[in-house]
Scaffold this motif. Sequence first.
Motif, PDB file in Angstrom:
ATOM      1  N   LEU A  60      35.352 107.130  83.475  1.00  0.00           N
ATOM      2  CA  LEU A  60      34.532 108.287  83.801  1.00  0.00           C
ATOM      3  C   LEU A  60      34.013 108.234  85.231  1.00  0.00           C
ATOM      4  CD1 LEU A  60      33.098 110.872  82.712  1.00  0.00           C
ATOM      5  CD2 LEU A  60      31.188 109.388  82.061  1.00  0.00           C
ATOM      6  N   LEU A  61      33.608 107.053  85.675  1.00  0.00           N
ATOM      7  CA  LEU A  61      32.967 106.911  86.983  1.00  0.00           C
ATOM      8  C   LEU A  61      33.958 106.804  88.134  1.00  0.00           C
ATOM      9  CD1 LEU A  61      30.178 104.390  85.943  1.00  0.00           C
ATOM     10  CD2 LEU A  61      29.837 106.782  86.592  1.00  0.00           C
ATOM     11  N   SER A  62      35.054 106.099  87.912  1.00  0.00           N
ATOM     12  CA  SER A  62      35.980 105.850  89.020  1.00  0.00           C
ATOM     13  C   SER A  62      37.373 106.420  88.817  1.00  0.00           C
ATOM     14  CB  SER A  62      36.099 104.341  89.258  1.00  0.00           C
ATOM     15  OG  SER A  62      36.757 103.717  88.169  1.00  0.00           O
ATOM     16  N   GLY A  63      37.642 106.893  87.604  1.00  0.00           N
ATOM     17  CA  GLY A  63      38.971 107.416  87.324  1.00  0.00           C
ATOM     18  C   GLY A  63      39.965 106.358  86.894  1.00  0.00           C
ATOM     19  N   HIS A  64      39.500 105.112  86.720  1.00  0.00           N
ATOM     20  CA  HIS A  64      40.388 104.017  86.336  1.00  0.00           C
ATOM     21  C   HIS A  64      39.930 103.432  85.006  1.00  0.00           C
ATOM     22  CE1 HIS A  64      42.514 103.755  90.250  1.00  0.00           C
ATOM     23  NE2 HIS A  64      41.352 104.167  90.735  1.00  0.00           N
ATOM     24  N   ALA A  65      40.787 103.517  83.996  1.00  0.00           N
ATOM     25  CA  ALA A  65      40.465 102.978  82.678  1.00  0.00           C
ATOM     26  C   ALA A  65      40.752 101.487  82.675  1.00  0.00           C
ATOM     27  CB  ALA A  65      41.273 103.687  81.596  1.00  0.00           C
ATOM     28  N   GLU A  66      39.774 100.686  83.081  1.00  0.00           N
ATOM     29  CA  GLU A  66      39.943  99.244  83.205  1.00  0.00           C
ATOM     30  C   GLU A  66      38.631  98.561  82.840  1.00  0.00           C
ATOM     31  OE1 GLU A  66      41.025  98.958  87.295  1.00  0.00           O
ATOM     32  OE2 GLU A  66      39.079  99.667  88.015  1.00  0.00           O
ATOM     33  N   TYR A  67      38.736  97.331  82.352  1.00  0.00           N
ATOM     34  CA  TYR A  67      37.519  96.578  82.035  1.00  0.00           C
ATOM     35  C   TYR A  67      36.836  96.166  83.332  1.00  0.00           C
ATOM     36  CZ  TYR A  67      34.442  93.269  79.653  1.00  0.00           C
ATOM     37  OH  TYR A  67      33.346  92.610  79.172  1.00  0.00           O
ATOM     38  N   VAL A  68      37.582  95.520  84.211  1.00  0.00           N
ATOM     39  CA  VAL A  68      37.132  95.223  85.564  1.00  0.00           C
ATOM     40  C   VAL A  68      38.338  95.364  86.485  1.00  0.00           C
ATOM     41  CG1 VAL A  68      35.228  93.664  84.948  1.00  0.00           C
ATOM     42  CG2 VAL A  68      37.527  92.742  85.256  1.00  0.00           C
ATOM     43  N   ARG A  69      38.064  95.430  87.750  1.00  0.00           N
ATOM     44  CA  ARG A  69      39.149  95.497  88.718  1.00  0.00           C
ATOM     45  C   ARG A  69      39.515  94.087  89.200  1.00  0.00           C
ATOM     46  NH1 ARG A  69      38.930  98.366  94.750  1.00  0.00           N
ATOM     47  NH2 ARG A  69      41.190  98.342  95.130  1.00  0.00           N
ATOM     48  N   GLY A  70      40.776  93.902  89.529  1.00  0.00           N
ATOM     49  CA  GLY A  70      41.175  92.675  90.211  1.00  0.00           C
ATOM     50  C   GLY A  70      41.720  91.573  89.339  1.00  0.00           C
ATOM     51  N   GLY A  71      42.127  91.886  88.114  1.00  0.00           N
ATOM     52  CA  GLY A  71      42.667  90.847  87.257  1.00  0.00           C
ATOM     53  C   GLY A  71      43.873  90.153  87.859  1.00  0.00           C
ATOM     54  N   PRO A 125      34.182  97.934  90.063  1.00  0.00           N
ATOM     55  CA  PRO A 125      33.599  96.596  90.148  1.00  0.00           C
ATOM     56  C   PRO A 125      34.541  95.509  89.653  1.00  0.00           C
ATOM     57  CG  PRO A 125      32.772  97.707  88.213  1.00  0.00           C
ATOM     58  CD  PRO A 125      33.620  98.709  88.943  1.00  0.00           C
ATOM     59  N   ILE A 126      34.339  94.286  90.164  1.00  0.00           N
ATOM     60  CA  ILE A 126      35.062  93.132  89.645  1.00  0.00           C
ATOM     61  C   ILE A 126      34.209  92.402  88.604  1.00  0.00           C
ATOM     62  CG2 ILE A 126      36.412  92.838  91.746  1.00  0.00           C
ATOM     63  CD1 ILE A 126      34.568  90.499  92.480  1.00  0.00           C
ATOM     64  N   ARG A 127      33.035  92.938  88.314  1.00  0.00           N
ATOM     65  CA  ARG A 127      32.181  92.425  87.242  1.00  0.00           C
ATOM     66  C   ARG A 127      32.045  93.498  86.163  1.00  0.00           C
ATOM     67  NH1 ARG A 127      32.827  87.660  89.541  1.00  0.00           N
ATOM     68  NH2 ARG A 127      32.011  87.599  91.660  1.00  0.00           N
ATOM     69  N   ALA A 128      31.718  93.075  84.957  1.00  0.00           N
ATOM     70  CA  ALA A 128      31.628  94.018  83.845  1.00  0.00           C
ATOM     71  C   ALA A 128      30.361  94.868  83.944  1.00  0.00           C
ATOM     72  CB  ALA A 128      31.647  93.268  82.518  1.00  0.00           C
ATOM     73  N   LEU A 129      30.521  96.147  83.691  1.00  0.00           N
ATOM     74  CA  LEU A 129      29.401  97.090  83.793  1.00  0.00           C
ATOM     75  C   LEU A 129      28.308  96.823  82.756  1.00  0.00           C
ATOM     76  CD1 LEU A 129      31.099 100.548  84.481  1.00  0.00           C
ATOM     77  CD2 LEU A 129      29.507  99.324  85.967  1.00  0.00           C
ATOM     78  N   GLY A 130      28.678  96.227  81.626  1.00  0.00           N
ATOM     79  CA  GLY A 130      27.677  95.987  80.583  1.00  0.00           C
ATOM     80  C   GLY A 130      26.536  95.131  81.076  1.00  0.00           C
ATOM     81  N   TYR A 131      26.859  94.011  81.712  1.00  0.00           N
ATOM     82  CA  TYR A 131      25.788  93.159  82.223  1.00  0.00           C
ATOM     83  C   TYR A 131      25.149  93.788  83.460  1.00  0.00           C
ATOM     84  CZ  TYR A 131      23.081  88.976  83.171  1.00  0.00           C
ATOM     85  OH  TYR A 131      22.043  88.101  83.360  1.00  0.00           O
ATOM     86  N   GLY A 132      25.908  94.591  84.176  1.00  0.00           N
ATOM     87  CA  GLY A 132      25.312  95.308  85.301  1.00  0.00           C
ATOM     88  C   GLY A 132      24.168  96.199  84.850  1.00  0.00           C
ATOM     89  N   ALA A 133      24.388  96.903  83.727  1.00  0.00           N
ATOM     90  CA  ALA A 133      23.329  97.763  83.193  1.00  0.00           C
ATOM     91  C   ALA A 133      22.198  96.933  82.606  1.00  0.00           C
ATOM     92  CB  ALA A 133      23.906  98.706  82.137  1.00  0.00           C
ATOM     93  N   PHE A 134      22.549  95.860  81.892  1.00  0.00           N
ATOM     94  CA  PHE A 134      21.534  95.034  81.238  1.00  0.00           C
ATOM     95  C   PHE A 134      20.641  94.328  82.250  1.00  0.00           C
ATOM     96  CE2 PHE A 134      20.258  90.813  79.710  1.00  0.00           C
ATOM     97  CZ  PHE A 134      19.552  91.147  78.565  1.00  0.00           C
ATOM     98  N   ALA A 135      21.245  93.783  83.311  1.00  0.00           N
ATOM     99  CA  ALA A 135      20.482  92.986  84.276  1.00  0.00           C
ATOM    100  C   ALA A 135      20.203  93.722  85.576  1.00  0.00           C
ATOM    101  CB  ALA A 135      21.236  91.687  84.578  1.00  0.00           C
ATOM    102  N   GLY A 136      21.199  94.471  86.048  1.00  0.00           N
ATOM    103  CA  GLY A 136      21.046  95.120  87.349  1.00  0.00           C
ATOM    104  C   GLY A 136      19.984  96.195  87.379  1.00  0.00           C
ATOM    105  N   LEU A 137      19.965  97.047  86.369  1.00  0.00           N
ATOM    106  CA  LEU A 137      18.985  98.138  86.358  1.00  0.00           C
ATOM    107  C   LEU A 137      17.543  97.629  86.257  1.00  0.00           C
ATOM    108  CD1 LEU A 137      20.741 100.890  84.192  1.00  0.00           C
ATOM    109  CD2 LEU A 137      20.324 100.892  86.658  1.00  0.00           C
ATOM    110  N   PRO A 138      17.216  96.717  85.323  1.00  0.00           N
ATOM    111  CA  PRO A 138      15.836  96.196  85.303  1.00  0.00           C
ATOM    112  C   PRO A 138      15.448  95.494  86.601  1.00  0.00           C
ATOM    113  CG  PRO A 138      16.954  95.661  83.261  1.00  0.00           C
ATOM    114  CD  PRO A 138      17.998  96.200  84.185  1.00  0.00           C
ATOM    115  N   ALA A 139      16.392  94.762  87.194  1.00  0.00           N
ATOM    116  CA  ALA A 139      16.084  94.077  88.454  1.00  0.00           C
ATOM    117  C   ALA A 139      15.790  95.074  89.563  1.00  0.00           C
ATOM    118  CB  ALA A 139      17.250  93.176  88.855  1.00  0.00           C
TER     119      ALA A 139
END
Length: 448
Positions: A200-211, A45-59
């Motif tokens: 763990l999920l994508s094999g890339h140790a990165e905060y977000v992709r596309g910096g 993702p080009i967005r951070a997973l933290g907010y994805g879990a916080f907002a995306g899952l409940p939505a």
Amino acid sequence: MTIPTRAVATTALLLLWPALFNGAPLIFSDTLDFPAMMLDPAGRPIRALGYGAFAGLPALLTGSFWPVVVAQALLTAWATHAAIAATLPALPPRLHVLAGVAIAALTSAGWAASYAMPDALTAPGLLALFLVLAGARGVRLAVAAALVALAAASHVTHVLILFAAIGAVAALGLAPWRQALLAAALTLAGAGVVIGANRLLSGHAEYVRGGEVFLAARLAGDGLLQRELAARCPDPALPLLCAALPVMQRDADEFLWEGNSPLRPGGDFFAASAEMRIANAATMAGFWPDWIAASLARAARQVLAVRAGDGLERELMRIFAPRLAPLLGKDAARIALASRQLQEELAEHPVTLVPVPAALLGLALAPLLLVILRQRRAWPAYRPALLLLAVVLAGYLANALAIGFGGSVHPRYAARIVWLLPLAAGAALAAHRFGGMTGGLRTATDPL
């Protein structure tokens, strides 16, 4: 010292007024990315997973962003009253309620809380950092620690803002080193969870992709990337960038998001990533004085860009509201299509100007109060107020610098955090004028 429950509940409800005024949670084009990334957790993702879990899952689970903005309002209200209680422990509950009403009615806090975007966690994360630095204990420390980590996991600028505040407090000697180390560890933990999850999920140790793409957009917006390419093209190492040079945009946002961008052959946002890494390094090495000067000028403009409502343009809603149906269901799309965001230019509504006076007043008073109180011989009596002022000011300036060096000036980046300035200034004035509300002399290590 307690946090009045009634004040928290009242403030949380009032903070939702922009969403209620709109008829739906406020959304931006990026909002849709968060539930979408939860449907494809193995993607990069080009967005951070933290907010994805916080907002995306409940939505996704509820088919609505309402649970998200309600949670944001509650976190904002709790952090606000916890910070007030830490600064003014003897403040009566009725004045807590009055302070919450003022914050919800006169500042941009409600706009941020009602927005289904990571920006909603910028200010609460900074207030939670203040609580950790002030020596909070027990349940209050646990909630504050979780909120700091969540903020750090939700947007890369939050990481920069939190570390800037920790550094400022340490430099001023306003918090013990143990609290500063704990705050730094929590910030690193939040960012580290995102990096670890991506590994763990994508094999890339990165905060977000596309910096590298976002940095290239910033350099192109300043015309520096074009100057570097003009000097070295044709270059077999940069075929895509050299081919795009004649029509390369001088606007960072258009560079990134225009569908006909010459940098997106075949619609691939990352097609030129490898070339951008090379070109970015060469551009910054060759034009670093110009880059720094342009970035500082943007940061200065960002400091004063305090209007609420930015990003709520009607045209964006026309594009993105229909896309809610396949993600959250037809009801979510129907509600969004009937909202004020789509029916009128909410970004230009007069109510978006209401927070401006408080923001500018706080911007003027907060640094002045920090200097005045810090120079008084009895300044330890105001340590919590000084700590809050330092955290908020450092965070606000770091926010502007992060945008200046990495993005484009937009009022929404200031609106998400500027409301903390009148909050901190008001608390400091009350601590100075009504010393009894501080409950006597306190130190940063006293339990909160």
